[in-house]
Enzyme design. Structure first.
Site, PDB file in Angstrom:
ATOM      1  CG  HIS A 139      -1.693   0.838   1.549  1.00 34.79           C
ATOM      2  ND1 HIS A 139      -2.832   1.480   2.359  1.00 34.79           N
ATOM      3  CD2 HIS A 139      -2.609   1.405   0.260  1.00 34.79           C
ATOM      4  CE1 HIS A 139      -2.913   2.623   1.698  1.00 34.79           C
ATOM      5  NE2 HIS A 139      -3.643   2.783   0.722  1.00 34.79           N
ATOM      6  CG  ASP A 166       8.130  10.811 -21.959  1.00 35.47           C
ATOM      7  OD1 ASP A 166       9.891  10.315 -22.137  1.00 35.47           O
ATOM      8  OD2 ASP A 166       8.212  11.988 -22.322  1.00 35.47           O
ATOM      9  CG  HIS A 208       8.036  17.338 -16.600  1.00 37.47           C
ATOM     10  ND1 HIS A 208       7.765  16.138 -17.371  1.00 37.47           N
ATOM     11  CD2 HIS A 208       9.216  17.104 -17.427  1.00 37.47           C
ATOM     12  CE1 HIS A 208       8.085  15.081 -17.107  1.00 37.47           C
ATOM     13  NE2 HIS A 208       9.975  15.735 -17.681  1.00 37.47           N
ATOM     14  CG  PHE A 226       4.998  16.816 -20.519  1.00 39.09           C
ATOM     15  CD1 PHE A 226       5.838  17.361 -19.640  1.00 39.09           C
ATOM     16  CD2 PHE A 226       4.914  17.578 -21.785  1.00 39.09           C
ATOM     17  CE1 PHE A 226       6.232  18.559 -19.375  1.00 39.09           C
ATOM     18  CE2 PHE A 226       5.718  19.067 -22.261  1.00 39.09           C
ATOM     19  CZ  PHE A 226       6.631  19.477 -21.034  1.00 39.09           C
ATOM     20  CB  ALA A 227       3.921  10.171 -23.022  1.00 35.52           C
ATOM     21  CG  ASN A 228       6.572  11.060 -18.588  1.00 34.94           C
ATOM     22  OD1 ASN A 228       7.623   9.412 -18.748  1.00 34.94           O
ATOM     23  ND2 ASN A 228       6.756  12.124 -18.691  1.00 34.94           N
TER      24      ASN A 228
END
Length: 139
Positions: free
Chosen positions: A20, A28, A106, A128-130
């Protein structure tokens, strides 16, 4: 916590050891990964595998209570943002629980990856594909 659809043994191992509030990141191709953070490198070439393919698969195999995104994705990669939100909605329905979605800069997201159990690197080449996924519990 691992649910059971993945083939990649490194990802399975990390998910099976998560508890948990533990976190895992999917990034990316350009996301910097600290040398002391475990890296699971899936990148083959430009766009392969895509961020969304990996996100959809990994997210189906873990219990998620929180998703962390870079606030820059809202304006700089709105199509990817839309796909992520659609997947979160599907997960909420499947889990029968809400998933908190928060946005940070970011720079802050990159710093937070240092606390993740691992960072999965994709072949994604869009900005920004994170995402950071925080584990919930299955009970």
């Amino acid at each position: 916590m691992y649910k059971g659809q993945l083939f990649n043994s490194e990802i399975i191992q990390v998910l099976s050891k998560m508890g948990h509030t533990d976190q895992i990141a999917i990034g990316d191709a350009g996301l910097p990964i600290a040398s002391d953070t475990p890296r699971i490198d899936l990148a083959v070439t430009y766009g392969v595998p895509s961020f969304i393919q990996v996100f959809q698969t990994v997210s189906q195999d873990m219990q998620i209570e929180k998703v962390i995104l870079a606030e820059e994705i809202i304006k700089r990669n709105c199509e990817m943002h839309k796909l992520i939100l659609e997947q979160i909605k599907k997960l909420e329905q499947a889990q029968n629980s809400s998933i908190e979605t928060i946005y940070v800069s970011h720079e802050k997201l990159k710093l937070q990856t240092r606390h993740c159990k691992a960072v999965i690197r994709t072949g994604e080449c869009s900005p920004f594909a994170n995402v950071i996924l925080q584990s919930g519990v299955i009970f």
